[in-house]
Design a protein around this motif. Sequence first.
Motif, mmCIF file in Angstrom:
data_model
loop_
_atom_site.group_PDB
_atom_site.id
_atom_site.type_symbol
_atom_site.label_atom_id
_atom_site.label_comp_id
_atom_site.label_asym_id
_atom_site.label_seq_id
_atom_site.Cartn_x
_atom_site.Cartn_y
_atom_site.Cartn_z
ATOM 1 N N HIS A 1 25.184 -2.812 24.098
ATOM 2 C CA HIS A 1 25.503 -1.993 22.928
ATOM 3 C C HIS A 1 26.970 -2.158 22.537
ATOM 4 C CE1 HIS A 1 26.155 1.736 20.565
ATOM 5 N NE2 HIS A 1 24.964 1.406 20.115
ATOM 6 N N GLU A 2 27.849 -2.248 23.525
ATOM 7 C CA GLU A 2 29.268 -2.444 23.252
ATOM 8 C C GLU A 2 29.517 -3.794 22.565
ATOM 9 O OE1 GLU A 2 33.547 -3.417 24.191
ATOM 10 O OE2 GLU A 2 31.851 -4.380 25.146
ATOM 11 N N ALA A 3 28.802 -4.835 22.991
ATOM 12 C CA ALA A 3 28.925 -6.150 22.341
ATOM 13 C C ALA A 3 28.523 -6.049 20.871
ATOM 14 C CB ALA A 3 28.070 -7.183 23.061
ATOM 15 N N PHE A 4 27.414 -5.365 20.620
ATOM 16 C CA PHE A 4 26.949 -5.178 19.240
ATOM 17 C C PHE A 4 27.971 -4.388 18.418
ATOM 18 C CE2 PHE A 4 24.953 -2.307 16.192
ATOM 19 C CZ PHE A 4 24.441 -3.227 15.296
ATOM 20 N N GLN A 5 28.472 -3.285 18.975
ATOM 21 C CA GLN A 5 29.436 -2.450 18.263
ATOM 22 C C GLN A 5 30.698 -3.233 17.918
ATOM 23 O OE1 GLN A 5 27.296 0.005 17.316
ATOM 24 N NE2 GLN A 5 29.079 1.318 17.409
ATOM 25 N N ILE B 1 24.331 -7.870 10.429
ATOM 26 C CA ILE B 1 23.754 -8.402 11.675
ATOM 27 C C ILE B 1 22.247 -8.226 11.614
ATOM 28 C CG2 ILE B 1 23.581 -8.047 14.177
ATOM 29 C CD1 ILE B 1 26.565 -7.273 14.125
ATOM 30 N N SER B 2 21.522 -9.314 11.862
ATOM 31 C CA SER B 2 20.063 -9.275 11.754
ATOM 32 C C SER B 2 19.367 -9.319 13.109
ATOM 33 C CB SER B 2 19.572 -10.440 10.892
ATOM 34 O OG SER B 2 19.964 -11.676 11.466
ATOM 35 N N GLY B 3 20.109 -9.561 14.176
ATOM 36 C CA GLY B 3 19.479 -9.584 15.487
ATOM 37 C C GLY B 3 20.483 -9.775 16.602
ATOM 38 N N ILE B 4 20.059 -9.382 17.799
ATOM 39 C CA ILE B 4 20.870 -9.573 18.998
ATOM 40 C C ILE B 4 19.946 -10.033 20.114
ATOM 41 C CG2 ILE B 4 20.691 -7.103 19.499
ATOM 42 C CD1 ILE B 4 23.339 -7.284 21.004
ATOM 43 N N ASN B 5 20.386 -11.050 20.839
ATOM 44 C CA ASN B 5 19.636 -11.574 21.973
ATOM 45 C C ASN B 5 20.543 -11.506 23.199
ATOM 46 O OD1 ASN B 5 17.576 -13.093 23.422
ATOM 47 N ND2 ASN B 5 19.008 -14.796 23.338
ATOM 48 N N VAL B 6 20.070 -10.850 24.251
ATOM 49 C CA VAL B 6 20.856 -10.809 25.480
ATOM 50 C C VAL B 6 20.558 -12.089 26.253
ATOM 51 C CG1 VAL B 6 21.314 -9.593 27.628
ATOM 52 C CG2 VAL B 6 20.831 -8.296 25.546
ATOM 53 N N GLU B 7 21.580 -12.907 26.417
ATOM 54 C CA GLU B 7 21.457 -14.185 27.122
ATOM 55 C C GLU B 7 21.538 -14.035 28.630
ATOM 56 O OE1 GLU B 7 24.646 -16.765 25.878
ATOM 57 O OE2 GLU B 7 23.178 -18.132 25.053
ATOM 58 N N LYS B 8 22.476 -13.169 29.073
ATOM 59 C CA LYS B 8 22.752 -13.107 30.494
ATOM 60 C C LYS B 8 23.288 -11.729 30.866
ATOM 61 C CE LYS B 8 26.189 -15.752 31.712
ATOM 62 N NZ LYS B 8 27.091 -16.816 32.151
ATOM 63 N N TRP B 9 22.809 -11.209 32.003
ATOM 64 C CA TRP B 9 23.323 -9.973 32.581
ATOM 65 C C TRP B 9 24.116 -10.343 33.830
ATOM 66 C CZ3 TRP B 9 21.992 -6.047 29.464
ATOM 67 C CH2 TRP B 9 20.768 -6.056 28.808
ATOM 68 N N THR B 10 25.352 -9.873 33.958
ATOM 69 C CA THR B 10 26.157 -10.112 35.148
ATOM 70 C C THR B 10 26.924 -8.827 35.473
ATOM 71 O OG1 THR B 10 27.994 -10.991 33.836
ATOM 72 C CG2 THR B 10 26.430 -12.602 34.724
ATOM 73 N N ALA B 11 27.584 -8.821 36.628
ATOM 74 C CA ALA B 11 28.362 -7.640 37.003
ATOM 75 C C ALA B 11 29.462 -8.033 37.972
ATOM 76 C CB ALA B 11 27.456 -6.593 37.645
ATOM 77 N N ASP B 12 30.531 -7.250 37.973
ATOM 78 C CA ASP B 12 31.594 -7.375 38.961
ATOM 79 C C ASP B 12 31.316 -6.365 40.070
ATOM 80 O OD1 ASP B 12 32.925 -9.285 37.420
ATOM 81 O OD2 ASP B 12 34.200 -7.789 36.445
ATOM 82 N N ARG C 1 28.450 -15.833 20.053
ATOM 83 C CA ARG C 1 28.286 -15.297 21.399
ATOM 84 C C ARG C 1 29.360 -14.236 21.635
ATOM 85 N NH1 ARG C 1 27.698 -19.935 24.420
ATOM 86 N NH2 ARG C 1 25.477 -19.740 24.122
ATOM 87 N N VAL C 2 28.929 -13.060 22.092
ATOM 88 C CA VAL C 2 29.837 -11.943 22.342
ATOM 89 C C VAL C 2 29.477 -11.322 23.693
ATOM 90 C CG1 VAL C 2 30.662 -9.698 21.519
ATOM 91 C CG2 VAL C 2 29.981 -11.450 19.855
ATOM 92 N N MET C 3 30.505 -11.057 24.535
ATOM 93 C CA MET C 3 30.265 -10.383 25.803
ATOM 94 C C MET C 3 30.732 -8.944 25.699
ATOM 95 S SD MET C 3 31.805 -10.942 29.630
ATOM 96 C CE MET C 3 30.946 -12.456 29.981
ATOM 97 N N ALA D 1 31.029 -6.544 17.605
ATOM 98 C CA ALA D 1 30.720 -7.565 16.600
ATOM 99 C C ALA D 1 30.564 -6.950 15.217
ATOM 100 C CB ALA D 1 29.452 -8.322 16.990
ATOM 101 N N SER D 2 29.950 -5.772 15.152
ATOM 102 C CA SER D 2 29.687 -5.156 13.847
ATOM 103 C C SER D 2 30.970 -4.704 13.138
ATOM 104 C CB SER D 2 28.723 -3.978 13.990
ATOM 105 O OG SER D 2 29.314 -2.921 14.707
ATOM 106 N N GLN D 3 32.090 -4.653 13.843
ATOM 107 C CA GLN D 3 33.354 -4.304 13.195
ATOM 108 C C GLN D 3 33.886 -5.434 12.305
ATOM 109 O OE1 GLN D 3 36.312 -2.650 15.837
ATOM 110 N NE2 GLN D 3 34.775 -1.440 16.905
ATOM 111 N N SER D 4 33.480 -6.673 12.603
ATOM 112 C CA SER D 4 33.984 -7.795 11.809
ATOM 113 C C SER D 4 32.878 -8.662 11.202
ATOM 114 C CB SER D 4 34.917 -8.673 12.657
ATOM 115 O OG SER D 4 34.228 -9.178 13.772
ATOM 116 N N VAL D 5 31.630 -8.375 11.519
ATOM 117 C CA VAL D 5 30.499 -9.158 11.011
ATOM 118 C C VAL D 5 29.578 -8.228 10.223
ATOM 119 C CG1 VAL D 5 28.464 -10.518 11.656
ATOM 120 C CG2 VAL D 5 30.586 -10.775 12.946
ATOM 121 N N ASP D 6 29.240 -8.635 8.989
ATOM 122 C CA ASP D 6 28.331 -7.846 8.158
ATOM 123 C C ASP D 6 26.896 -8.322 8.315
ATOM 124 O OD1 ASP D 6 30.418 -6.328 7.038
ATOM 125 O OD2 ASP D 6 30.808 -7.881 5.537
#
Length: 67
Positions: A22-26, A35-46, A8-10, A28-33
């Motif tokens: 996209h930022e979460a994916f970017q 990557i086969s998929g991304i699922n957005v679990e939750k959208w929130t905002a301040d 899980r990455v925010m 994660a991709s710096q330390s994970v080789d």
Amino acid sequence: MPAVKVIRVMGTSEESWEAAAHEAFQEASQSVDDISGINVEKWTADVEDGEIVQYKATTEIAFPVQH
């Protein structure tokens, strides 16, 4: 079918939820080789003074388990 690990990455953005995801994916991709998929679990905002100041996307990042 190989085993898959999910983490899980925010991501955050001042522009949009899509940019936050996209930022979460970017990040994660710096330390994970392979990557086969991304699922957005939750959208929130301040919100401050009636305006969204930071978009947040909580994602699940999937990648194959290395043997």
